[in-house]
Scaffold this motif. Structure first.
Motif, PDB file in Angstrom:
ATOM      1  N   LEU A   6     -13.987  -8.224   2.831  1.00  0.00           N
ATOM      2  CA  LEU A   6     -14.567  -7.305   1.860  1.00  0.00           C
ATOM      3  C   LEU A   6     -14.052  -7.588   0.453  1.00  0.00           C
ATOM      4  N   CYS A   7     -12.768  -7.791   0.320  1.00  0.00           N
ATOM      5  CA  CYS A   7     -12.181  -8.030  -1.011  1.00  0.00           C
ATOM      6  C   CYS A   7     -12.582  -9.387  -1.578  1.00  0.00           C
ATOM      7  N   VAL A  27     -11.986  -5.161 -13.910  1.00  0.00           N
ATOM      8  CA  VAL A  27     -12.607  -4.643 -12.685  1.00  0.00           C
ATOM      9  C   VAL A  27     -11.907  -5.212 -11.460  1.00  0.00           C
ATOM     10  N   SER A  28     -11.625  -6.494 -11.483  1.00  0.00           N
ATOM     11  CA  SER A  28     -10.946  -7.146 -10.374  1.00  0.00           C
ATOM     12  C   SER A  28      -9.554  -6.567 -10.146  1.00  0.00           C
ATOM     13  N   LEU A  29      -8.787  -6.459 -11.209  1.00  0.00           N
ATOM     14  CA  LEU A  29      -7.431  -5.928 -11.093  1.00  0.00           C
ATOM     15  C   LEU A  29      -7.446  -4.495 -10.572  1.00  0.00           C
ATOM     16  N   THR A  30      -8.335  -3.687 -11.094  1.00  0.00           N
ATOM     17  CA  THR A  30      -8.404  -2.284 -10.683  1.00  0.00           C
ATOM     18  C   THR A  30      -8.822  -2.156  -9.226  1.00  0.00           C
ATOM     19  N   PHE A  31      -9.898  -2.823  -8.839  1.00  0.00           N
ATOM     20  CA  PHE A  31     -10.375  -2.697  -7.463  1.00  0.00           C
ATOM     21  C   PHE A  31      -9.346  -3.210  -6.465  1.00  0.00           C
ATOM     22  N   GLN A  32      -8.811  -4.400  -6.711  1.00  0.00           N
ATOM     23  CA  GLN A  32      -7.880  -4.995  -5.750  1.00  0.00           C
ATOM     24  C   GLN A  32      -6.607  -4.158  -5.596  1.00  0.00           C
ATOM     25  N   VAL A  34      -6.223  -0.867  -6.295  1.00  0.00           N
ATOM     26  CA  VAL A  34      -6.538   0.424  -5.675  1.00  0.00           C
ATOM     27  C   VAL A  34      -6.762   0.252  -4.175  1.00  0.00           C
ATOM     28  N   TYR A  35      -7.450  -0.808  -3.780  1.00  0.00           N
ATOM     29  CA  TYR A  35      -7.695  -1.065  -2.360  1.00  0.00           C
ATOM     30  C   TYR A  35      -6.379  -1.292  -1.620  1.00  0.00           C
ATOM     31  N   LEU A  36      -5.492  -2.086  -2.205  1.00  0.00           N
ATOM     32  CA  LEU A  36      -4.203  -2.348  -1.567  1.00  0.00           C
ATOM     33  C   LEU A  36      -3.352  -1.083  -1.494  1.00  0.00           C
ATOM     34  N   LEU A  37      -3.285  -0.326  -2.571  1.00  0.00           N
ATOM     35  CA  LEU A  37      -2.488   0.897  -2.564  1.00  0.00           C
ATOM     36  C   LEU A  37      -3.061   1.943  -1.609  1.00  0.00           C
ATOM     37  N   LYS A  51       1.350  -4.918   9.453  1.00  0.00           N
ATOM     38  CA  LYS A  51      -0.054  -4.537   9.493  1.00  0.00           C
ATOM     39  C   LYS A  51      -0.843  -5.461   8.583  1.00  0.00           C
ATOM     40  N   TRP A  52      -2.098  -5.139   8.390  1.00  0.00           N
ATOM     41  CA  TRP A  52      -2.969  -5.971   7.560  1.00  0.00           C
ATOM     42  C   TRP A  52      -2.568  -5.929   6.100  1.00  0.00           C
ATOM     43  N   THR A  53      -1.755  -4.936   5.713  1.00  0.00           N
ATOM     44  CA  THR A  53      -1.390  -4.817   4.303  1.00  0.00           C
ATOM     45  C   THR A  53      -0.414  -5.898   3.846  1.00  0.00           C
TER      46      THR A  53
END
Length: 77
Positions: A6-7, A27-32, A34-37, A51-53
């Motif tokens: 997805l990422c 946009v890239s920095l924000t999305f990636q 936020v998704y990781l956090l 885990k996957w994180t």
């Protein structure tokens, strides 16, 4: 595997449609991040878990770096 896919797909679409702009980097920095956090928040436990994180953290850094490199490559010398 779906989280990574997805990422990577999102990153491809951002670079493809927004292009070599500072907006794409933001946009890239924000999305990636936020998704990781969000992944850290939803998988948090009191114990040390693999885990996957964990691998996704490395992927996040690589994808953000890719957007910076793509933006920097479009600048005039």
């Amino acid at each position: 595997m779906l989280h990574s896919l997805l990422c990577v797909l999102f990153q491809f679409l951002v670079l493809r449609f927004i292009g070599r702009t500072l907006m794409a980097v933001r946009v890239s920095l924000t999305f990636q991040m936020v998704y990781l956090l969000a992944g850290y928040y939803y998988t948090a436990t009191d114990q040390y878990d693999i885990k996957w994180t964990m691998p996704h953290c490395v992927l996040t850094l690589k994808l953000i770096g890719l957007s910076f490199d793509y933006y920097d490559g479009g600048k005039k010398k």
